[in-house]
Design a protein around this motif. Structure first.
Motif, PDB file in Angstrom:
ATOM      1  N   PHE A  17      32.802   5.940  56.831  1.00  0.00           N
ATOM      2  CA  PHE A  17      33.311   7.301  56.963  1.00  0.00           C
ATOM      3  C   PHE A  17      33.737   7.830  55.603  1.00  0.00           C
ATOM      4  N   LEU A  18      34.365   6.989  54.812  1.00  0.00           N
ATOM      5  CA  LEU A  18      34.844   7.395  53.495  1.00  0.00           C
ATOM      6  C   LEU A  18      33.909   6.890  52.408  1.00  0.00           C
ATOM      7  N   GLU A  19      34.145   7.323  51.205  1.00  0.00           N
ATOM      8  CA  GLU A  19      33.363   6.866  50.051  1.00  0.00           C
ATOM      9  C   GLU A  19      33.503   5.356  49.885  1.00  0.00           C
ATOM     10  N   ASN A  27      36.349   2.054  52.139  1.00  0.00           N
ATOM     11  CA  ASN A  27      37.813   2.106  52.114  1.00  0.00           C
ATOM     12  C   ASN A  27      38.363   1.919  53.525  1.00  0.00           C
ATOM     13  N   VAL A  28      37.761   2.587  54.494  1.00  0.00           N
ATOM     14  CA  VAL A  28      38.141   2.435  55.893  1.00  0.00           C
ATOM     15  C   VAL A  28      36.862   2.365  56.716  1.00  0.00           C
ATOM     16  N   PRO A  29      36.657   1.296  57.468  1.00  0.00           N
ATOM     17  CA  PRO A  29      35.447   1.186  58.275  1.00  0.00           C
ATOM     18  C   PRO A  29      35.428   2.201  59.406  1.00  0.00           C
ATOM     19  N   SER A  30      34.249   2.728  59.676  1.00  0.00           N
ATOM     20  CA  SER A  30      34.052   3.605  60.824  1.00  0.00           C
ATOM     21  C   SER A  30      34.085   2.747  62.090  1.00  0.00           C
ATOM     22  N   PRO A  31      34.120   3.381  63.269  1.00  0.00           N
ATOM     23  CA  PRO A  31      34.060   2.571  64.496  1.00  0.00           C
ATOM     24  C   PRO A  31      32.826   1.675  64.554  1.00  0.00           C
ATOM     25  N   ALA A  32      31.678   2.166  64.096  1.00  0.00           N
ATOM     26  CA  ALA A  32      30.458   1.339  64.122  1.00  0.00           C
ATOM     27  C   ALA A  32      30.594   0.116  63.223  1.00  0.00           C
ATOM     28  N   VAL A  33      31.173   0.294  62.055  1.00  0.00           N
ATOM     29  CA  VAL A  33      31.348  -0.819  61.120  1.00  0.00           C
ATOM     30  C   VAL A  33      32.410  -1.793  61.626  1.00  0.00           C
ATOM     31  N   GLU A  70      41.891  11.232  60.549  1.00  0.00           N
ATOM     32  CA  GLU A  70      41.500  11.520  59.165  1.00  0.00           C
ATOM     33  C   GLU A  70      40.472  10.527  58.628  1.00  0.00           C
ATOM     34  N   THR A  71      40.327   9.383  59.277  1.00  0.00           N
ATOM     35  CA  THR A  71      39.352   8.383  58.834  1.00  0.00           C
ATOM     36  C   THR A  71      38.210   8.224  59.837  1.00  0.00           C
ATOM     37  N   GLY A  72      38.042   9.213  60.714  1.00  0.00           N
ATOM     38  CA  GLY A  72      36.903   9.214  61.623  1.00  0.00           C
ATOM     39  C   GLY A  72      37.138   8.583  62.980  1.00  0.00           C
ATOM     40  N   TRP A  73      38.374   8.263  63.314  1.00  0.00           N
ATOM     41  CA  TRP A  73      38.704   7.647  64.593  1.00  0.00           C
ATOM     42  C   TRP A  73      39.311   8.677  65.527  1.00  0.00           C
ATOM     43  N   ASP A  74      38.908   8.651  66.798  1.00  0.00           N
ATOM     44  CA  ASP A  74      39.412   9.583  67.805  1.00  0.00           C
ATOM     45  C   ASP A  74      39.857   8.769  69.009  1.00  0.00           C
ATOM     46  N   PHE A  75      41.155   8.577  69.153  1.00  0.00           N
ATOM     47  CA  PHE A  75      41.648   7.744  70.247  1.00  0.00           C
ATOM     48  C   PHE A  75      41.727   8.477  71.581  1.00  0.00           C
ATOM     49  N   THR A  76      41.097   9.651  71.669  1.00  0.00           N
ATOM     50  CA  THR A  76      40.841  10.245  72.982  1.00  0.00           C
ATOM     51  C   THR A  76      39.443   9.833  73.453  1.00  0.00           C
TER      52      THR A  76
END
Length: 186
Positions: A17-19, A27-33, A70-76
């Motif tokens: 999600f981030l550079e 820096n922060v893994p996406s849900p897929a990662v 802010e890092t691509g996570w949506d807990f809904t």
């Protein structure tokens, strides 16, 4: 981690999600990662952009997970919730920091904004807050059940402390409720 993803046939840059930094790490893994991570982590923060995690990393401990909108996570999103919960167990996260949105639980919201917001909108925000709070308590219960550590960062005057879902956790013998001025720590 980059080699691990390349071997899986995934395009690493598309999953971040981030550079990436100079080493090619997210820096922060996406849900897929996050679903591909295997090494144990010492710390993770849910409902928080990277605040504590980078400091933990600088001290030589693994702490890649800062799961927040802010890092691509949506807990809904149920998939994101399940991925986050599963990561707690699979990565054996020793410390979990949680800071769900205060929304309607805050004194300021209740005292100043409640009168300005349509009751239906207020109810919708309350239900969203309760949904996110229930997920947070599910994560916390997972940490407790697996014998690991956590903190739940909320204002001492927040009404969420009086909800059944929080009180069920707070009443457990292994849980300590501590009040202190965290603002002084940044």
């Amino acid at each position: 981690y980059k080699r691990q993803f390349d071997e899986a046939g995934e395009e690493f840059d598309d999953l971040c999600f981030l550079e990436t930094d100079e080493r090619g790490y997210c820096n922060v893994p996406s849900p897929a990662v996050t679903g591909m991570l295997r090494d144990p982590h010492w710390f993770a923060e849910f409902f928080s952009p990277p605040r504590i995690g980078p400091r933990v990393e600088r001290n030589g401990r693994r702490a890649l997970l800062s799961l927040d909108v802010e890092t691509g996570w949506d807990f809904t999103n149920a998939v994101h919730c399940n991925t986050g919960l599963e990561a707690l167990s699979r990565l054996k996260i020793q410390w979990l920091g949680t800071s769900p949105p205060w929304t309607n639980f805050s004194d300021l919201q209740r005292f100043f904004n409640m009168k300005k917001i349509a009751p239906a909108v207020w109810q919708q925000r309350w239900e969203l807050g309760m949904q996110l709070l229930a997920f947070t308590m599910k994560c916390i219960q997972r940490q407790i059940d697996e014998g690991r550590f956590l903190f739940f960062e909320q204002s001492a005057r927040s009404t969420n402390w009086k909800t059944d879902v929080v009180m069920q956790i707070a009443r457990q013998e292994s849980v300590w409720v501590v009040e202190f001025d965290q603002c002084r720590f940044g």
